[in-house]
Design a protein around this motif. Structure first.
Motif, short mmCIF file in Angstrom:
data_model
loop_
_atom_site.label_atom_id
_atom_site.label_comp_id
_atom_site.label_asym_id
_atom_site.label_seq_id
_atom_site.Cartn_x
_atom_site.Cartn_y
_atom_site.Cartn_z
N GLY A 164 2.50 3.29 7.02
CA GLY A 164 3.14 2.04 6.61
C GLY A 164 2.68 1.67 5.19
O GLY A 164 1.92 2.40 4.56
N TRP A 165 3.16 0.53 4.73
CA TRP A 165 2.79 0.07 3.39
C TRP A 165 1.49 -0.72 3.49
O TRP A 165 1.46 -1.95 3.34
CB TRP A 165 3.93 -0.75 2.79
N THR A 166 0.43 0.03 3.73
CA THR A 166 -0.87 -0.57 3.99
C THR A 166 -1.92 -0.06 3.00
O THR A 166 -1.67 0.88 2.24
CB THR A 166 -1.34 -0.20 5.41
N GLU A 167 -3.07 -0.67 3.05
CA GLU A 167 -4.17 -0.22 2.20
C GLU A 167 -4.57 1.20 2.57
O GLU A 167 -4.97 1.99 1.71
CB GLU A 167 -5.36 -1.16 2.34
N ALA A 168 -4.47 1.53 3.86
CA ALA A 168 -4.80 2.89 4.30
C ALA A 168 -3.89 3.91 3.62
O ALA A 168 -4.34 4.98 3.18
CB ALA A 168 -4.67 3.00 5.82
N ALA A 169 -2.61 3.58 3.52
CA ALA A 169 -1.66 4.47 2.85
C ALA A 169 -2.00 4.60 1.37
O ALA A 169 -1.93 5.69 0.79
CB ALA A 169 -0.24 3.94 3.01
#
Length: 223
Positions: free
Chosen positions: A32-37
């Motif tokens: 997803g559009w996350t910090e992890a990405a």
């Protein structure tokens, strides 16, 4: 740095924001559009994750907007004036939208997630501005110089066509996205027919029904 690879360490945050955007989009398919990405994208690209975070202070919407901006810039570079000049207006618009579809092919899940985030009430205003900017880029590349109300209607219509086409695109399982391109062609044909009809209706030289003259007669009937 590998020969030919971007040197992220020497980039400004604005430059890093755009350069890393495609990598973030690829990671968004899974995270997803996350910090992890974002962290995964930075590590895979060889950029400093902590610096990369600074390039997207607004989180998901910053990442999504950077991705769209990156596509806008790539589109402008791919359609120099000498290339676009050889095309008719319908072909110009179709080619520009098709370029954008090709740019996100294989990233349908990232696009689906991005669309959901942009549809959130808190993001709606920014999403509209981003979509308008892309439509404006397309019309300017197509050679549009209108400054009257047509400037706004053209962009609104193209923006709606592009958004509708994307919604078909993300669900399209046909070979080569044939259904998407058929949908796009139908939409563009419809607009072209409307524009031709509108041009005839607004042509001041034509000797047929005049709205202005008709309204004037209603207000000041002949005696």
């Amino acid at each position: 740095m590998v020969d030919g690879a971007p040197d992220y360490a020497d980039m400004t945050l604005d430059e890093l924001r755009l350069a890393l955007a495609p990598e973030v989009a690829a990671s968004a398919i899974f995270d997803g559009w996350t910090e992890a990405a974002l962290v995964t994208a930075a590590e895979m690209a060889g950029a400093n994750p902590d610096v990369a975070k600074l390039a997207y202070p607004g989180g998901a919407m910053d990442m999504i907007e950077a991705w769209i901006d990156n596509i806008d810039l790539a589109m402008v570079a791919a359609f120099p004036p000498d290339r676009i000049a050889t095309m008719k207006i319908r072909e110009r618009i179709r080619s520009l939208v098709a370029f954008r579809l090709e740019a996100v092919t294989g990233l349908e899940e990232a696009l689906r997630r991005a669309t959901a985030i942009m549809a959130m009430p808190q993001n709606a205003r920014r999403a509209v501005k981003t979509g308008w900017r892309s439509a404006d880029h397309m019309w300017r590349l197509a050679g549009d110089t209108a400054t009257d109300y047509n400037h706004y209607t053209k962009r609104a219509i193209l923006g709606s066509i592009y958004a509708a086409t994307l919604s078909v695109f993300v669900e399209d399982q046909s070979e080569g996205k044939q259904d998407t391109y058929a949908f796009l062609d139908r939409r563009i044909d419809g607009v072209m027919r409307f524009e031709k009809a509108k041009a005839k209706w607004l042509n001041p030289q034509r000797e047929t029904f005049s709205v202005t003259r008709f309204l004037g007669r209603l207000r000041y009937p002949s005696r």
